[in-house]
Design a protein around this motif. Structure first.
Motif, mmCIF file in Angstrom:
data_model
loop_
_atom_site.group_PDB
_atom_site.id
_atom_site.type_symbol
_atom_site.label_atom_id
_atom_site.label_comp_id
_atom_site.label_asym_id
_atom_site.label_seq_id
_atom_site.Cartn_x
_atom_site.Cartn_y
_atom_site.Cartn_z
ATOM 1 N N MET A 49 0.819 -1.216 0.000
ATOM 2 C CA MET A 49 0.000 0.000 0.000
ATOM 3 C C MET A 49 0.850 1.262 0.000
ATOM 4 S SD MET A 49 -3.095 -1.060 -0.150
ATOM 5 C CE MET A 49 -4.172 0.217 0.408
ATOM 6 N N LYS A 50 2.114 1.137 0.332
ATOM 7 C CA LYS A 50 3.019 2.288 0.326
ATOM 8 C C LYS A 50 3.486 2.660 -1.078
ATOM 9 C CE LYS A 50 4.966 1.583 4.928
ATOM 10 N NZ LYS A 50 6.217 1.353 5.669
ATOM 11 N N GLU A 51 3.296 1.760 -2.039
ATOM 12 C CA GLU A 51 3.776 1.994 -3.400
ATOM 13 C C GLU A 51 2.601 2.217 -4.352
ATOM 14 O OE1 GLU A 51 7.246 -0.163 -4.824
ATOM 15 O OE2 GLU A 51 7.142 -1.304 -2.941
ATOM 16 N N VAL A 52 1.990 3.384 -4.243
ATOM 17 C CA VAL A 52 0.844 3.727 -5.080
ATOM 18 C C VAL A 52 1.346 4.074 -6.477
ATOM 19 C CG1 VAL A 52 -1.087 5.314 -5.391
ATOM 20 C CG2 VAL A 52 -0.488 4.500 -3.105
ATOM 21 N N ILE A 53 0.752 3.440 -7.472
ATOM 22 C CA ILE A 53 1.150 3.660 -8.861
ATOM 23 C C ILE A 53 0.178 4.600 -9.561
ATOM 24 C CG2 ILE A 53 1.504 2.521 -11.090
ATOM 25 C CD1 ILE A 53 2.277 0.003 -9.484
ATOM 26 N N ILE A 54 -1.112 4.400 -9.338
ATOM 27 C CA ILE A 54 -2.139 5.203 -9.993
ATOM 28 C C ILE A 54 -3.239 5.520 -8.978
ATOM 29 C CG2 ILE A 54 -3.914 5.254 -11.812
ATOM 30 C CD1 ILE A 54 -2.210 3.228 -13.367
ATOM 31 N N VAL A 55 -3.761 6.747 -9.034
ATOM 32 C CA VAL A 55 -4.926 7.132 -8.254
ATOM 33 C C VAL A 55 -6.015 7.541 -9.230
ATOM 34 C CG1 VAL A 55 -5.882 8.776 -6.592
ATOM 35 C CG2 VAL A 55 -3.548 7.922 -6.297
ATOM 36 N N ILE A 56 -7.198 6.948 -9.076
ATOM 37 C CA ILE A 56 -8.357 7.287 -9.898
ATOM 38 C C ILE A 56 -9.400 7.896 -8.963
ATOM 39 C CG2 ILE A 56 -10.159 6.438 -11.435
ATOM 40 C CD1 ILE A 56 -8.237 4.034 -12.018
ATOM 41 N N LYS A 57 -9.744 9.162 -9.237
ATOM 42 C CA LYS A 57 -10.707 9.882 -8.406
ATOM 43 C C LYS A 57 -11.822 10.396 -9.290
ATOM 44 C CE LYS A 57 -11.028 13.536 -4.970
ATOM 45 N NZ LYS A 57 -11.734 12.708 -4.019
ATOM 46 N N ASN A 58 -13.044 10.066 -8.930
ATOM 47 C CA ASN A 58 -14.213 10.466 -9.731
ATOM 48 C C ASN A 58 -14.082 10.039 -11.182
ATOM 49 O OD1 ASN A 58 -15.522 11.708 -7.523
ATOM 50 N ND2 ASN A 58 -14.312 13.560 -7.843
ATOM 51 N N GLY A 59 -13.505 8.871 -11.400
ATOM 52 C CA GLY A 59 -13.409 8.323 -12.748
ATOM 53 C C GLY A 59 -12.255 8.841 -13.588
ATOM 54 N N GLU A 60 -11.416 9.707 -13.024
ATOM 55 C CA GLU A 60 -10.290 10.266 -13.771
ATOM 56 C C GLU A 60 -8.974 9.937 -13.077
ATOM 57 O OE1 GLU A 60 -10.530 13.916 -15.559
ATOM 58 O OE2 GLU A 60 -12.693 13.867 -15.809
ATOM 59 N N VAL A 61 -7.969 9.589 -13.894
ATOM 60 C CA VAL A 61 -6.644 9.334 -13.338
ATOM 61 C C VAL A 61 -6.060 10.669 -12.918
ATOM 62 C CG1 VAL A 61 -4.327 8.488 -13.837
ATOM 63 C CG2 VAL A 61 -6.301 7.284 -14.777
ATOM 64 N N VAL A 62 -5.718 10.779 -11.623
ATOM 65 C CA VAL A 62 -5.159 12.033 -11.123
ATOM 66 C C VAL A 62 -3.682 11.928 -10.786
ATOM 67 C CG1 VAL A 62 -7.338 12.978 -10.303
ATOM 68 C CG2 VAL A 62 -5.998 11.564 -8.770
#
Length: 65
Positions: A49-62
């Motif tokens: 969980m410390k190695e976040v590659i992609i965050v998707i918020k409200n359907g969009e890659v942020v």
């Protein structure tokens, strides 16, 4: 706690405690969801969980490298 219990506590249970369980907390049709993609399998090793590659918020890659 097992890694799965930690993830459920941070998502589903947190949404329920905040009285948002009908809108958030699990990946289900009709619910709002923000998603993270991590390197590795957090069920096998919660440290993934410390190695976040992609965050998707409200359907969009942020966040994406």
């Amino acid at each position: 706690m097992t890694p799965m219990q930690v993830i459920v506590a941070a998502t589903s249970h947190a949404a329920q405690v905040c009285n948002l369980g009908k809108r958030l907390g699990t990946l289900e049709m009709g619910k709002q969801a923000d998603i993270i993609v991590v390197k590795g399998n957090p069920i096998e090793d919660i440290q993934a969980m410390k190695e976040v590659i992609i965050v998707i918020k409200n359907g969009e890659v942020v966040i994406q490298p």
